[in-house]
Design a protein around this motif. Structure first.
Motif, PDB file in Angstrom:
ATOM      1  N   ALA A  62      35.561  26.679  31.717  1.00 51.66           N
ATOM      2  CA  ALA A  62      35.498  26.590  33.254  1.00 51.66           C
ATOM      3  C   ALA A  62      36.528  27.013  34.009  1.00 51.66           C
ATOM      4  CB  ALA A  62      34.839  25.034  33.328  1.00 51.66           C
ATOM      5  N   GLU A  63      37.658  26.211  33.592  1.00 52.27           N
ATOM      6  CA  GLU A  63      39.015  26.680  34.386  1.00 52.27           C
ATOM      7  C   GLU A  63      39.436  28.101  34.506  1.00 52.27           C
ATOM      8  OE1 GLU A  63      42.293  24.465  32.749  1.00 52.27           O
ATOM      9  OE2 GLU A  63      41.461  22.668  33.294  1.00 52.27           O
ATOM     10  N   ARG A  64      39.044  28.924  33.465  1.00 48.98           N
ATOM     11  CA  ARG A  64      39.353  30.166  33.416  1.00 48.98           C
ATOM     12  C   ARG A  64      38.162  31.108  34.184  1.00 48.98           C
ATOM     13  NH1 ARG A  64      44.016  31.840  30.941  1.00 48.98           N
ATOM     14  NH2 ARG A  64      44.972  30.013  29.745  1.00 48.98           N
ATOM     15  N   LYS A  65      37.106  30.478  34.600  1.00 49.53           N
ATOM     16  CA  LYS A  65      35.811  30.759  34.941  1.00 49.53           C
ATOM     17  C   LYS A  65      35.403  32.101  34.349  1.00 49.53           C
ATOM     18  CE  LYS A  65      37.212  29.589  39.685  1.00 49.53           C
ATOM     19  NZ  LYS A  65      37.876  29.950  40.952  1.00 49.53           N
ATOM     20  N   THR A 122      29.868  48.747  31.361  1.00 55.28           N
ATOM     21  CA  THR A 122      29.582  47.410  31.570  1.00 55.28           C
ATOM     22  C   THR A 122      30.433  46.662  30.640  1.00 55.28           C
ATOM     23  OG1 THR A 122      27.641  47.757  32.635  1.00 55.28           O
ATOM     24  CG2 THR A 122      28.003  45.655  32.014  1.00 55.28           C
ATOM     25  N   VAL A 123      30.575  47.132  29.427  1.00 55.18           N
ATOM     26  CA  VAL A 123      31.224  46.343  28.295  1.00 55.18           C
ATOM     27  C   VAL A 123      32.823  46.438  28.828  1.00 55.18           C
ATOM     28  CG1 VAL A 123      32.136  46.411  25.942  1.00 55.18           C
ATOM     29  CG2 VAL A 123      29.645  46.598  26.419  1.00 55.18           C
ATOM     30  N   LYS A 124      33.348  47.502  29.207  1.00 57.85           N
ATOM     31  CA  LYS A 124      34.771  47.808  29.475  1.00 57.85           C
ATOM     32  C   LYS A 124      35.268  46.797  30.647  1.00 57.85           C
ATOM     33  CE  LYS A 124      35.129  52.275  27.873  1.00 57.85           C
ATOM     34  NZ  LYS A 124      35.630  53.817  28.165  1.00 57.85           N
ATOM     35  N   THR A 125      34.037  46.842  31.678  1.00 56.21           N
ATOM     36  CA  THR A 125      34.294  45.963  32.877  1.00 56.21           C
ATOM     37  C   THR A 125      34.268  44.331  32.502  1.00 56.21           C
ATOM     38  OG1 THR A 125      32.998  47.377  34.192  1.00 56.21           O
ATOM     39  CG2 THR A 125      33.422  45.262  35.045  1.00 56.21           C
ATOM     40  N   HIS A 126      33.577  43.950  31.425  1.00 51.55           N
ATOM     41  CA  HIS A 126      33.891  42.556  31.140  1.00 51.55           C
ATOM     42  C   HIS A 126      35.059  42.587  30.209  1.00 51.55           C
ATOM     43  CE1 HIS A 126      29.767  41.322  32.407  1.00 51.55           C
ATOM     44  NE2 HIS A 126      28.866  42.060  31.381  1.00 51.55           N
ATOM     45  N   SER A 127      35.392  43.333  29.346  1.00 52.15           N
ATOM     46  CA  SER A 127      36.948  43.174  28.684  1.00 52.15           C
ATOM     47  C   SER A 127      37.909  43.197  29.628  1.00 52.15           C
ATOM     48  CB  SER A 127      36.865  44.861  27.999  1.00 52.15           C
ATOM     49  OG  SER A 127      35.780  44.506  26.767  1.00 52.15           O
ATOM     50  N   ALA A 128      37.936  44.241  30.972  1.00 56.39           N
ATOM     51  CA  ALA A 128      38.963  44.051  31.789  1.00 56.39           C
ATOM     52  C   ALA A 128      38.947  42.739  32.466  1.00 56.39           C
ATOM     53  CB  ALA A 128      38.778  45.142  32.811  1.00 56.39           C
ATOM     54  N   ASN A 129      37.879  42.061  32.843  1.00 50.26           N
ATOM     55  CA  ASN A 129      37.652  40.876  33.297  1.00 50.26           C
ATOM     56  C   ASN A 129      38.332  39.684  32.456  1.00 50.26           C
ATOM     57  OD1 ASN A 129      36.915  41.709  35.667  1.00 50.26           O
ATOM     58  ND2 ASN A 129      34.593  41.454  35.147  1.00 50.26           N
ATOM     59  N   LEU A 130      38.155  39.775  31.136  1.00 50.32           N
ATOM     60  CA  LEU A 130      38.531  38.851  30.172  1.00 50.32           C
ATOM     61  C   LEU A 130      40.194  39.083  30.137  1.00 50.32           C
ATOM     62  CD1 LEU A 130      36.120  39.117  27.141  1.00 50.32           C
ATOM     63  CD2 LEU A 130      36.681  37.002  28.407  1.00 50.32           C
ATOM     64  N   TYR A 131      40.663  40.306  29.836  1.00 46.69           N
ATOM     65  CA  TYR A 131      41.907  40.421  29.733  1.00 46.69           C
ATOM     66  C   TYR A 131      42.799  39.828  30.889  1.00 46.69           C
ATOM     67  CZ  TYR A 131      40.706  43.987  26.550  1.00 46.69           C
ATOM     68  OH  TYR A 131      40.298  44.732  25.408  1.00 46.69           O
ATOM     69  N   ASP A 132      42.308  39.911  32.298  1.00 48.85           N
ATOM     70  CA  ASP A 132      42.757  39.343  33.665  1.00 48.85           C
ATOM     71  C   ASP A 132      42.710  37.703  33.462  1.00 48.85           C
ATOM     72  OD1 ASP A 132      43.295  41.627  34.714  1.00 48.85           O
ATOM     73  OD2 ASP A 132      41.722  41.586  35.797  1.00 48.85           O
ATOM     74  N   LYS A 133      41.744  37.433  32.956  1.00 50.80           N
ATOM     75  CA  LYS A 133      41.574  35.669  32.866  1.00 50.80           C
ATOM     76  C   LYS A 133      42.185  35.090  31.712  1.00 50.80           C
ATOM     77  CE  LYS A 133      36.832  35.976  34.992  1.00 50.80           C
ATOM     78  NZ  LYS A 133      35.476  35.711  34.712  1.00 50.80           N
ATOM     79  N   LEU A 134      42.670  36.007  30.865  1.00 50.15           N
ATOM     80  CA  LEU A 134      43.296  35.514  29.586  1.00 50.15           C
ATOM     81  C   LEU A 134      44.758  35.965  29.729  1.00 50.15           C
ATOM     82  CD1 LEU A 134      41.031  35.972  26.724  1.00 50.15           C
ATOM     83  CD2 LEU A 134      41.303  33.901  27.818  1.00 50.15           C
TER      84      LEU A 134
END
Length: 156
Positions: A91-94, A125-137
């Motif tokens: 939740a904190e990392r959204k 779409t998978v690449k977008t989700h992955s990029a968002n994950l990299y930013d959030k982590l």
């Protein structure tokens, strides 16, 4: 006495080799070799000799000892019975549910194409989700994302 010989074996061999070299030079009338030649040739021979000795000693002193080699690696114990997902961190990392699914499939070793087929979405779409994950982590690679997610208990 034999323990001293074993301990200083290389030094004794080196001393014997120098003594043999001296004996050979003496027997060849080294006066003619050194005095008869010009000074530059004498300096060149000494430089070559000391370079060879230095290279040999450097190789001997810099050999890694097998018993001194220590390897460290983190090992993650997969104890599923006590594992709890850290929902507060998610939740904190959204991190969305879909991003969490993508992260789980990345951890399973799936490629972007395989993840897209599994989730019925396109590869971009998978690449977008992955990029968002990299930013959030706050990571740059898939392996770093998986390692950090496991440390934060976001995935098993």
């Amino acid at each position: 006495m034999f323990s001293i010989v074993k301990k200083y074996k290389e030094s004794i061999y080196f001393g014997l080799a120098l003594a043999m070299l001296f004996f050979i030079l003496k027997s060849l009338e080294y006066k003619f070799l050194i005095v008869g030649s010009n000074l530059q040739m004498y300096i060149l021979l000494i430089a070559i000799l000391f370079t060879a000795i230095g290279m040999y000693l450097s190789l001997q002193l810099n050999k890694p000892k097998v018993d001194e080699l220590v390897l460290e690696k983190k090992v993650y114990v997969d104890n599923h019975s006590e594992f709890e997902i850290n929902h507060r961190e998610i939740a904190e990392r959204k991190i969305s549910k879909r991003e969490l699914e993508v992260l789980t499939l990345i951890a399973a070793g799936k490629s972007n194409q395989e993840i897209a087929e599994h989730l019925f979405v396109s590869v971009p779409t998978v690449k977008t989700h992955s990029a968002n994950l990299y930013d959030k982590l706050a990571v740059k690679r898939r392996t770093q994302a998986v390692e950090k997610a496991k440390n934060l208990r976001l995935i098993r």
